[in-house]
Design a protein around this motif. Structure first.
Motif, PDB file in Angstrom:
ATOM      1  N   LEU A   1       0.977  -1.295   0.034  1.00  0.00           N
ATOM      2  CA  LEU A   1       0.105  -0.041   0.120  1.00  0.00           C
ATOM      3  C   LEU A   1       0.908   1.171   0.065  1.00  0.00           C
ATOM      4  O   LEU A   1       0.646   2.318  -0.561  1.00  0.00           O
ATOM      5  CB  LEU A   1      -0.928   0.083   1.337  1.00  0.00           C
ATOM      6  N   LEU A   2       1.886   1.187   0.501  1.00  0.00           N
ATOM      7  CA  LEU A   2       2.945   2.292   0.853  1.00  0.00           C
ATOM      8  C   LEU A   2       3.846   2.436  -0.125  1.00  0.00           C
ATOM      9  O   LEU A   2       4.748   3.375  -0.279  1.00  0.00           O
ATOM     10  CB  LEU A   2       3.607   2.156   2.314  1.00  0.00           C
ATOM     11  N   GLU A   3       3.803   1.551  -1.293  1.00  0.00           N
ATOM     12  CA  GLU A   3       5.093   1.294  -2.084  1.00  0.00           C
ATOM     13  C   GLU A   3       5.171   2.755  -3.009  1.00  0.00           C
ATOM     14  O   GLU A   3       6.437   2.963  -3.017  1.00  0.00           O
ATOM     15  CB  GLU A   3       4.765   0.118  -3.196  1.00  0.00           C
ATOM     16  N   ARG A   4       4.234   3.376  -3.353  1.00  0.00           N
ATOM     17  CA  ARG A   4       4.281   4.516  -4.231  1.00  0.00           C
ATOM     18  C   ARG A   4       4.632   5.684  -3.306  1.00  0.00           C
ATOM     19  O   ARG A   4       5.206   6.742  -4.011  1.00  0.00           O
ATOM     20  CB  ARG A   4       3.117   4.836  -4.939  1.00  0.00           C
ATOM     21  N   SER A   5       4.512   5.839  -2.035  1.00  0.00           N
ATOM     22  CA  SER A   5       4.745   6.677  -1.117  1.00  0.00           C
ATOM     23  C   SER A   5       6.337   6.996  -0.933  1.00  0.00           C
ATOM     24  O   SER A   5       6.881   8.265  -0.604  1.00  0.00           O
ATOM     25  CB  SER A   5       3.987   6.936   0.128  1.00  0.00           C
ATOM     26  N   GLY A   6       7.056   6.011  -1.220  1.00  0.00           N
ATOM     27  CA  GLY A   6       8.610   6.051  -0.719  1.00  0.00           C
ATOM     28  C   GLY A   6       8.939   6.309   0.624  1.00  0.00           C
ATOM     29  O   GLY A   6      10.067   6.423   1.147  1.00  0.00           O
ATOM     30  N   ALA A   7       7.896   6.043   1.556  1.00  0.00           N
ATOM     31  CA  ALA A   7       8.139   6.184   2.872  1.00  0.00           C
ATOM     32  C   ALA A   7       8.573   5.147   3.754  1.00  0.00           C
ATOM     33  O   ALA A   7       8.882   5.146   4.799  1.00  0.00           O
ATOM     34  CB  ALA A   7       6.915   6.761   3.517  1.00  0.00           C
ATOM     35  N   ALA A   8       8.467   3.742   3.180  1.00  0.00           N
ATOM     36  CA  ALA A   8       8.977   2.585   3.827  1.00  0.00           C
ATOM     37  C   ALA A   8       9.750   1.798   2.586  1.00  0.00           C
ATOM     38  O   ALA A   8       9.650   1.880   1.497  1.00  0.00           O
ATOM     39  CB  ALA A   8       7.557   1.954   4.050  1.00  0.00           C
ATOM     40  N   PRO A   9      10.183   0.598   3.306  1.00  0.00           N
ATOM     41  CA  PRO A   9      10.750  -0.158   2.364  1.00  0.00           C
ATOM     42  C   PRO A   9      10.133  -0.688   1.273  1.00  0.00           C
ATOM     43  O   PRO A   9       8.969  -1.374   1.470  1.00  0.00           O
ATOM     44  CB  PRO A   9      11.334  -1.488   3.320  1.00  0.00           C
ATOM     45  N   ARG A  10      10.598  -1.027   0.181  1.00  0.00           N
ATOM     46  CA  ARG A  10       9.965  -1.767  -0.844  1.00  0.00           C
ATOM     47  C   ARG A  10       9.803  -3.207  -0.743  1.00  0.00           C
ATOM     48  O   ARG A  10      10.944  -4.039  -0.554  1.00  0.00           O
ATOM     49  CB  ARG A  10      10.582  -1.291  -2.507  1.00  0.00           C
ATOM     50  N   PRO A  11       8.572  -3.670  -0.880  1.00  0.00           N
ATOM     51  CA  PRO A  11       8.619  -5.268  -0.480  1.00  0.00           C
ATOM     52  C   PRO A  11       8.765  -5.933  -1.911  1.00  0.00           C
ATOM     53  O   PRO A  11       8.161  -5.670  -3.048  1.00  0.00           O
ATOM     54  CB  PRO A  11       7.044  -5.491  -0.164  1.00  0.00           C
ATOM     55  N   TYR A  12       9.598  -7.039  -1.798  1.00  0.00           N
ATOM     56  CA  TYR A  12       9.706  -7.927  -2.931  1.00  0.00           C
ATOM     57  C   TYR A  12       8.970  -9.030  -3.130  1.00  0.00           C
ATOM     58  O   TYR A  12       8.623  -9.817  -4.024  1.00  0.00           O
ATOM     59  CB  TYR A  12      11.260  -8.049  -3.173  1.00  0.00           C
ATOM     60  N   PHE A  13       8.956  -9.877  -1.924  1.00  0.00           N
ATOM     61  CA  PHE A  13       8.524 -11.279  -2.037  1.00  0.00           C
ATOM     62  C   PHE A  13       8.050 -11.597  -0.485  1.00  0.00           C
ATOM     63  O   PHE A  13       8.337 -11.272   0.488  1.00  0.00           O
ATOM     64  CB  PHE A  13       9.814 -12.384  -2.260  1.00  0.00           C
ATOM     65  N   VAL A  14       6.921 -12.383  -0.462  1.00  0.00           N
ATOM     66  CA  VAL A  14       6.345 -13.114   0.539  1.00  0.00           C
ATOM     67  C   VAL A  14       6.064 -14.460   0.412  1.00  0.00           C
ATOM     68  O   VAL A  14       5.379 -14.711  -0.625  1.00  0.00           O
ATOM     69  CB  VAL A  14       4.993 -12.171   1.174  1.00  0.00           C
ATOM     70  N   ASP A  15       6.475 -15.363   1.738  1.00  0.00           N
ATOM     71  CA  ASP A  15       5.929 -16.805   1.641  1.00  0.00           C
ATOM     72  C   ASP A  15       5.283 -17.105   2.824  1.00  0.00           C
ATOM     73  O   ASP A  15       6.002 -16.921   3.935  1.00  0.00           O
ATOM     74  CB  ASP A  15       7.079 -17.566   1.335  1.00  0.00           C
TER      75      ASP A  15
END
Length: 300
Positions: free
Chosen positions: A79-93
């Motif tokens: 949800l926050l990816e476009r804000s640049g305010a938090a780490p970018r997530p790449y993968f979840v398992d």
């Protein structure tokens, strides 16, 4: 052997044993793994290959009493990816085949913890960016603060019960905390303010200095721990940030009245919505005693 060392071979085996075709930045790479940081609910490892550095996060518990804790955090980061305010997530398992409670891989952000004396204005601007992030209100996974003060009250009542029942509890402190809890039970009627005049956004709820990454050479600041965000009023994060129970947890800093005012003024300058600017001080005033009670209850 501590837990970080115990899980290290499993992290290495997972990275080697999985086909990373579906994660372009990781495809065809051989990663080095090193312990990064251990928290109460997660083990964090830095994985690196060439110039690429990521965080491999192993979930070991939940603060929100949900089995899908790691997915909840991943979706918040999305949800926050476009804000640049938090780490970018790449993968979840969350398959639980190799790790009992799931793993998350996200961007590694170099830097240092927040310094309240130097970084409070930057933190205010960061909060404003987070709270104004456009999120689909009717279709997001976040826990909703429909009764925000009652939610904190219930959490505090549960935490304090352990103290009340302990034979190690100081009787005078027990009585004082019981009085505080009775006060909070009555005072939570003030949550009608938030219900009658809602201003909702994504809030982090855990904003101590160690959860910020400040990179002075790049002039950047990020908030990195998103285990238990909610869909709620911005006053949650702002009151928590100003609380002495927060600032003194990791540092020796206590906000003076002027420090608090400067921080909130900096936040207001970064807010586009005039109504939020005009009502902010009342929202924070009503929330602050409950946020402080939560800190006391958690410590107890």
């Amino acid at each position: 052997m501590d837990r970080m060392e115990e899980f290290l071979p499993r992290v290495r085996a997972y990275l080697v044993g999985r086909d990373w075709t579906d994660v372009p930045c990781m495809r065809g790479r051989t990663f080095e793994v090193a312990p990064l940081a251990q928290g109460e609910y997660n083990l964090n490892y830095r994985i690196s290959a060439g110039g690429l550095r990521l965080v491999f996060r192993v979930n070991i518990g939940t603060q929100i009493q949900r089995r899908d804790q790691i997915v909840y955090e991943y979706r918040a980061l999305k949800l926050l990816e476009r804000s640049g305010a938090a780490p970018r997530p790449y993968f979840v398992d969350d398959s639980r085949r190799r790790f009992e409670t799931g793993i998350l891989i996200m961007e590694f952000l170099p830097g240092a913890p927040l310094d309240y004396r130097r970084d409070s204005a930057a933190a205010a601007a960061l909060f404003a960016r987070i709270h104004q992030t456009e999120v689909p209100e009717a279709d997001n996974h976040l826990i909703r603060e429909t009764a925000p003060l009652s939610l904190i009250y219930a959490e505090c009542a549960g935490l304090l019960q352990r103290y009340f029942e302990s034979d190690r509890a100081d009787p005078a402190i027990r009585g004082y905390l019981q009085d505080l809890l009775r006060w909070a039970d009555a005072a939570r009627a003030a949550e009608r303010y938030y219900q009658d005049d809602p201003w909702l956004g994504i809030v982090n709820t855990e904003v101590n200095s160690a959860n910020f990454i400040v990179n002075r050479s790049r002039a950047t600041i990020h908030l990195v721990d998103w285990e238990m965000p909610r869909w709620g009023d911005p006053s949650q994060d702002l009151a928590h940030f100003c609380s002495p129970l927060t600032t003194l947890w990791k540092t020796d800093f206590r906000m003076r009245a002027q420090d608090r005012q400067d921080f909130l003024d900096a936040y207001r300058r970064s807010i586009r919505d005039r109504h939020l600017r005009d009502t902010l001080m009342e929202r924070v005033r009503l929330r602050e005693p409950f946020v402080r009670l939560r800190g006391i209850a958690w410590s107890a």
